[in-house]
Write a protein that holds these residues in place. Structure first.
Motif, PDB file in Angstrom:
ATOM      1  N   VAL A 262       0.956  -1.299   0.002  1.00 24.77           N
ATOM      2  CA  VAL A 262       0.205   0.048  -0.052  1.00 24.77           C
ATOM      3  C   VAL A 262       0.896   1.067   0.037  1.00 24.77           C
ATOM      4  CG1 VAL A 262      -0.241  -0.102   2.589  1.00 24.77           C
ATOM      5  CG2 VAL A 262      -1.965   1.220   1.302  1.00 24.77           C
ATOM      6  N   THR A 263       0.395   2.235  -0.728  1.00 26.58           N
ATOM      7  CA  THR A 263       1.138   3.745  -0.539  1.00 26.58           C
ATOM      8  C   THR A 263       0.171   4.743  -0.009  1.00 26.58           C
ATOM      9  OG1 THR A 263       0.301   4.120  -2.895  1.00 26.58           O
ATOM     10  CG2 THR A 263       2.563   3.123  -2.799  1.00 26.58           C
ATOM     11  N   PRO A 264       0.162   4.827   1.512  1.00 29.92           N
ATOM     12  CA  PRO A 264      -1.083   5.664   1.853  1.00 29.92           C
ATOM     13  C   PRO A 264      -0.760   7.133   1.917  1.00 29.92           C
ATOM     14  CG  PRO A 264       0.408   4.389   3.586  1.00 29.92           C
ATOM     15  CD  PRO A 264       1.003   4.083   2.299  1.00 29.92           C
ATOM     16  N   SER A 265       0.485   7.452   1.837  1.00 25.36           N
ATOM     17  CA  SER A 265       1.028   9.094   1.843  1.00 25.36           C
ATOM     18  C   SER A 265       0.398   9.478   0.662  1.00 25.36           C
ATOM     19  CB  SER A 265       2.359   9.275   1.928  1.00 25.36           C
ATOM     20  OG  SER A 265       2.528   8.928   3.228  1.00 25.36           O
ATOM     21  N   HIS A 266       0.839   8.907  -0.544  1.00 31.73           N
ATOM     22  CA  HIS A 266       0.389   9.608  -1.853  1.00 31.73           C
ATOM     23  C   HIS A 266       0.202   8.278  -2.898  1.00 31.73           C
ATOM     24  CE1 HIS A 266       2.207  13.315  -0.564  1.00 31.73           C
ATOM     25  NE2 HIS A 266       1.168  13.910  -1.203  1.00 31.73           N
ATOM     26  N   GLN A 267      -0.933   7.987  -3.059  1.00 31.38           N
ATOM     27  CA  GLN A 267      -1.263   6.704  -3.723  1.00 31.38           C
ATOM     28  C   GLN A 267      -0.835   6.724  -5.171  1.00 31.38           C
ATOM     29  OE1 GLN A 267      -3.249   5.475  -6.306  1.00 31.38           O
ATOM     30  NE2 GLN A 267      -2.590   3.437  -5.800  1.00 31.38           N
ATOM     31  N   CYS A 268      -0.080   5.775  -5.569  1.00 30.26           N
ATOM     32  CA  CYS A 268       0.645   5.637  -7.120  1.00 30.26           C
ATOM     33  C   CYS A 268      -0.436   5.145  -7.884  1.00 30.26           C
ATOM     34  CB  CYS A 268       2.149   4.973  -7.070  1.00 30.26           C
ATOM     35  SG  CYS A 268       2.772   4.927  -8.761  1.00 30.26           S
ATOM     36  N   PRO A 269      -0.727   5.807  -8.971  1.00 30.11           N
ATOM     37  CA  PRO A 269      -0.542   7.105  -9.438  1.00 30.11           C
ATOM     38  C   PRO A 269      -1.758   8.279  -9.025  1.00 30.11           C
ATOM     39  CG  PRO A 269      -1.725   6.049 -11.140  1.00 30.11           C
ATOM     40  CD  PRO A 269      -1.536   5.126  -9.921  1.00 30.11           C
ATOM     41  N   THR A 270      -2.612   7.938  -8.361  1.00 25.87           N
ATOM     42  CA  THR A 270      -3.761   8.744  -8.175  1.00 25.87           C
ATOM     43  C   THR A 270      -3.482   9.915  -7.302  1.00 25.87           C
ATOM     44  OG1 THR A 270      -4.897   7.655  -6.355  1.00 25.87           O
ATOM     45  CG2 THR A 270      -5.394   6.702  -8.473  1.00 25.87           C
ATOM     46  N   ASN A 271      -2.572   9.890  -6.303  1.00 23.49           N
ATOM     47  CA  ASN A 271      -2.270  10.641  -5.405  1.00 23.49           C
ATOM     48  C   ASN A 271      -3.129  10.893  -4.229  1.00 23.49           C
ATOM     49  OD1 ASN A 271      -0.056  11.980  -6.854  1.00 23.49           O
ATOM     50  ND2 ASN A 271      -1.442  13.022  -8.385  1.00 23.49           N
ATOM     51  N   ALA A 272      -3.924  10.025  -3.958  1.00 20.53           N
ATOM     52  CA  ALA A 272      -5.093   9.813  -2.823  1.00 20.53           C
ATOM     53  C   ALA A 272      -4.081   9.800  -1.635  1.00 20.53           C
ATOM     54  CB  ALA A 272      -5.880   8.823  -2.966  1.00 20.53           C
ATOM     55  N   THR A 273      -4.573  10.251  -0.620  1.00 17.40           N
ATOM     56  CA  THR A 273      -4.093  10.158   0.940  1.00 17.40           C
ATOM     57  C   THR A 273      -4.893   9.205   1.404  1.00 17.40           C
ATOM     58  OG1 THR A 273      -2.474  12.016   0.519  1.00 17.40           O
ATOM     59  CG2 THR A 273      -2.830  11.292   2.925  1.00 17.40           C
ATOM     60  N   MET A 274      -4.474   8.232   2.266  1.00 18.79           N
ATOM     61  CA  MET A 274      -5.382   7.563   3.049  1.00 18.79           C
ATOM     62  C   MET A 274      -5.731   8.199   4.580  1.00 18.79           C
ATOM     63  SD  MET A 274      -4.956   3.592   4.298  1.00 18.79           S
ATOM     64  CE  MET A 274      -4.830   3.014   2.624  1.00 18.79           C
ATOM     65  N   PRO A 275      -6.892   8.516   4.711  1.00 18.76           N
ATOM     66  CA  PRO A 275      -7.253   9.057   6.111  1.00 18.76           C
ATOM     67  C   PRO A 275      -6.883   8.277   7.095  1.00 18.76           C
ATOM     68  CG  PRO A 275      -9.221   9.142   4.681  1.00 18.76           C
ATOM     69  CD  PRO A 275      -8.143   8.076   4.008  1.00 18.76           C
ATOM     70  N   VAL A 276      -6.486   8.892   8.406  1.00 22.26           N
ATOM     71  CA  VAL A 276      -6.162   8.165   9.415  1.00 22.26           C
ATOM     72  C   VAL A 276      -7.029   7.180   9.799  1.00 22.26           C
ATOM     73  CG1 VAL A 276      -5.573   8.612  11.851  1.00 22.26           C
ATOM     74  CG2 VAL A 276      -4.747  10.061  10.379  1.00 22.26           C
ATOM     75  N   GLU A 277      -8.345   7.423   9.837  1.00 23.55           N
ATOM     76  CA  GLU A 277      -9.611   6.484  10.042  1.00 23.55           C
ATOM     77  C   GLU A 277      -9.137   5.054   9.332  1.00 23.55           C
ATOM     78  OE1 GLU A 277     -10.254   9.457   9.277  1.00 23.55           O
ATOM     79  OE2 GLU A 277     -10.527  10.560  10.969  1.00 23.55           O
ATOM     80  N   ARG A 278      -8.918   5.373   8.096  1.00 25.21           N
ATOM     81  CA  ARG A 278      -9.022   4.236   7.254  1.00 25.21           C
ATOM     82  C   ARG A 278      -7.549   3.381   7.555  1.00 25.21           C
ATOM     83  NH1 ARG A 278     -10.212   3.807   0.772  1.00 25.21           N
ATOM     84  NH2 ARG A 278     -12.104   4.275   1.510  1.00 25.21           N
ATOM     85  N   ARG A 279      -6.476   4.282   7.967  1.00 30.80           N
ATOM     86  CA  ARG A 279      -5.431   3.363   8.259  1.00 30.80           C
ATOM     87  C   ARG A 279      -5.568   2.614   9.571  1.00 30.80           C
ATOM     88  NH1 ARG A 279      -0.530   7.503   6.474  1.00 30.80           N
ATOM     89  NH2 ARG A 279      -1.432   9.003   4.923  1.00 30.80           N
ATOM     90  N   VAL A 280      -6.220   3.027  10.404  1.00 27.17           N
ATOM     91  CA  VAL A 280      -6.484   2.353  11.663  1.00 27.17           C
ATOM     92  C   VAL A 280      -7.170   1.234  11.198  1.00 27.17           C
ATOM     93  CG1 VAL A 280      -7.640   2.366  13.905  1.00 27.17           C
ATOM     94  CG2 VAL A 280      -6.252   4.281  13.325  1.00 27.17           C
ATOM     95  N   ALA A 281      -8.273   1.329  10.447  1.00 30.06           N
ATOM     96  CA  ALA A 281      -9.160   0.146   9.907  1.00 30.06           C
ATOM     97  C   ALA A 281      -8.254  -0.793   9.265  1.00 30.06           C
ATOM     98  CB  ALA A 281     -10.159   0.765   9.062  1.00 30.06           C
ATOM     99  N   LEU A 282      -7.192  -0.643   8.567  1.00 34.91           N
ATOM    100  CA  LEU A 282      -6.336  -1.639   7.813  1.00 34.91           C
ATOM    101  C   LEU A 282      -5.798  -2.180   8.678  1.00 34.91           C
ATOM    102  CD1 LEU A 282      -5.180  -2.517   5.115  1.00 34.91           C
ATOM    103  CD2 LEU A 282      -3.602  -0.531   5.106  1.00 34.91           C
ATOM    104  N   LEU A 283      -5.131  -1.765   9.704  1.00 41.09           N
ATOM    105  CA  LEU A 283      -4.292  -2.328  10.701  1.00 41.09           C
ATOM    106  C   LEU A 283      -5.138  -3.331  11.470  1.00 41.09           C
ATOM    107  CD1 LEU A 283      -1.973   0.554  12.252  1.00 41.09           C
ATOM    108  CD2 LEU A 283      -1.453  -1.381  11.029  1.00 41.09           C
ATOM    109  N   GLU A 284      -6.379  -2.894  11.676  1.00 42.13           N
ATOM    110  CA  GLU A 284      -7.274  -3.885  12.368  1.00 42.13           C
ATOM    111  C   GLU A 284      -7.645  -5.012  11.324  1.00 42.13           C
ATOM    112  OE1 GLU A 284     -10.587  -1.284  13.506  1.00 42.13           O
ATOM    113  OE2 GLU A 284      -9.570  -0.574  15.249  1.00 42.13           O
ATOM    114  N   ALA A 285      -7.958  -4.885  10.240  1.00 45.43           N
ATOM    115  CA  ALA A 285      -8.085  -5.913   9.474  1.00 45.43           C
ATOM    116  C   ALA A 285      -6.890  -6.931   9.276  1.00 45.43           C
ATOM    117  CB  ALA A 285      -8.470  -5.170   7.923  1.00 45.43           C
TER     118      ALA A 285
END
Length: 482
Positions: A262-285
């Protein structure tokens, strides 16, 4: 027998000073066997007149060659090729070579045929290079990088320059990473949790080889970094494309995979930044489903619109995140210096695997980077790049709006590019070839998708193009699309 002055000529546009070019002509002539021991060199006055340079330039070049034992000086008699000059070995001419083995068939073409983002090698000769990842010489800190490199070449750093570190890394650079770089991402790491690599791609390759294999499944972002799909597939693992949205990689549906890249800071190539809430959910998953996360944190330094978000690794309490970082985007891509951060057990295996291939990155590069960080030059460079990228982004956004082009993803934190979408039915591969003839370089987007992806996407970067060229280049793209 004297060497004729006509044996020397300057090549227009050749690299190096005139003195260095003269030295290169002599050394190449000696090593190629054209200049023989005992032959007399042209006089400094005669060679200077022939080449159209000052006599002192030739004299200094000759003196340098004497110190290297290519030439000897005989006072007023002039300069001669030294009897002790290095000589290339002489072998009889062998038989003509033939391709007796079809190596493409033998290897299956597993690597040479992988999808790549294609750019012309002479991209910097194009007036409108909207290409990603190249260094801008107007922004780079040439003087301080040179000073750090010279310091790393000094006697005090002789061991760091010349020693074989075996499986180790330069402790000074590791300390700077642990003390300076990683805490900015919220990561508290010990030295035994860090491994230096030849850029982020080498870090991803090491990680994939260790964690994947024929019985494993790798989840990769779609669209995503093309080389990563190739690296994962080369391990024999099943590559599972995971479609991203405006906030990066969705967490729902992450089941049955062993590793998620995963590229959470700047998704390659769309540049999307993953919100902190989704980051926490990803770790829980990951904890719930039992998979490992590989965080490629490229371009995190280029968050200039909003404060940088914490790294996934900083939120990781179960040791499930392997973190990959790089200096290739923030300093220059030719540096090829990156790093891995992970639990000591993983880093120990990664260090053993790296030792089988390259032992360690070059010591001089490591020590130069350590000084560049420790003296604060890196932070000054990043600040300068942020300011320049902010201005270029604004210019590009205005030009895109004026041409009524469609932005598919621009990210809200910064980065260095726009992810674009052409009108329905436009093949951006063909569009790129058309624009290249007008001096405009864009990156067709199909290569970022798994399989036979859509053809209407393309990427425009503002890292390598002068700001005064942006509006005209975007206008040319708009005219081509219309």
């Amino acid at each position: 027998m004297a060497i004729p002055v006509e044996a020397f000529y300057l090549t227009p546009g050749a690299a190096g000073s005139l003195q260095q070019q003269i030295r290169a002509m002599v050394t190449q002539g000696v090593l190629a066997g054209r200049f023989r021991a005992g032959q007399r060199m042209p006089s400094s006055r005669g060679l200077a007149a022939h080449l159209g340079v000052s006599r002192i330039t030739v004299t200094l070049a000759y003196a340098d060659l004497v110190s290297s034992d290519y030439l000897t000086s005989a006072g007023r008699s002039g300069y001669f090729v030294s009897e002790n000059a290095p000589r290339a070995p002489e072998f009889p001419e062998g038989p003509p070579r033939a391709e007796a083995v079809d190596f493409r068939a033998l290897t299956g073409g597993r690597f040479s045929g992988l999808a790549r983002v294609e750019r012309p090698e002479d991209w910097d000769r194009y007036p409108y290079p909207f290409i990603y990842g190249q260094a801008d010489p107007t922004l780079f800190d040439h003087q301080n990088w040179r000073q750090c490199a010279l310091r790393a070449l000094g006697k005090r750093d002789f061991a760091a320059l010349t020693s074989d570190y075996y499986e180790r890394d330069d402790p000074l650079l590791v300390q700077e990473l642990v003390r300076t770089i990683l805490p900015r991402r919220g990561i508290a790491a010990r030295e035994e949790e860090v491994l230096l690599t030849l850029g982020a791609q080498n870090a991803l390759w090491i990680t994939a080889v260790l964690l994947l294999g024929p019985s494993r499944r790798a989840g990769v972002e779609n669209p995503g970094y093309p080389a990563l799909r190739g690296v994962a597939a080369a391990t024999g693992a099943e590559v599972v494309p995971l479609d991203v949205d405006a906030q990066g990689l969705p967490v729902d549906g992450l089941r049955g995979v062993d590793v998620v890249f995963v590229t959470p800071s700047h998704q390659c190539p769309t540049n999307a930044t993953m919100p902190v809430e989704r980051r926490v959910a990803l770790l829980e998953a990951a904890e719930r489903e039992g998979f490992v996360i590989v965080e490629d944190d490229y371009e995190f330094e280029m968050s200039f619109l909003k404060p940088v978000a914490p790294a996934l690794k900083s939120l990781d309490r179960g040791g499930r995140v392997i973190y990959a970082g790089s200096f290739s985007k923030s300093v220059f891509p030719g540096l090829r210096l990156g790093y891995l951060v992970g639990p000591p057990g993983f880093i120990a295996e990664a260090r053993g695997l790296r030792a089988m291939m390259l032992k360690h990155p070059p010591g001089h590069i490591q020590r130069t980077m350590a000084y560049f960080l420790g003296l604060g030059h890196y932070d000054a460079l990043v600040n300068r790049m942020k300011g320049a990228f902010r201005r270029r982004r604004q210019v590009m956004a205005e030009a895109i709006a004026a041409e009524e082009l469609q932005v598919a993803g621009q990210g809200g934190f910064g980065g260095s590019s726009f992810w674009m979408r052409a009108p329905e039915g436009v093949d951006t591969g063909a569009l790129a070839l058309q624009l290249r003839r007008e001096g405009v370089l864009i990156e067709p987007g199909r290569v970022f998708f798994a399989g036979d992806g859509p053809r209407e996407y393309y990427r425009l970067s503002y890292s390598s193009i002068a700001p005064q060229k942006i509006a005209d280049g975007i206008a040319r793209i708009g005219r081509a699309l219309r």
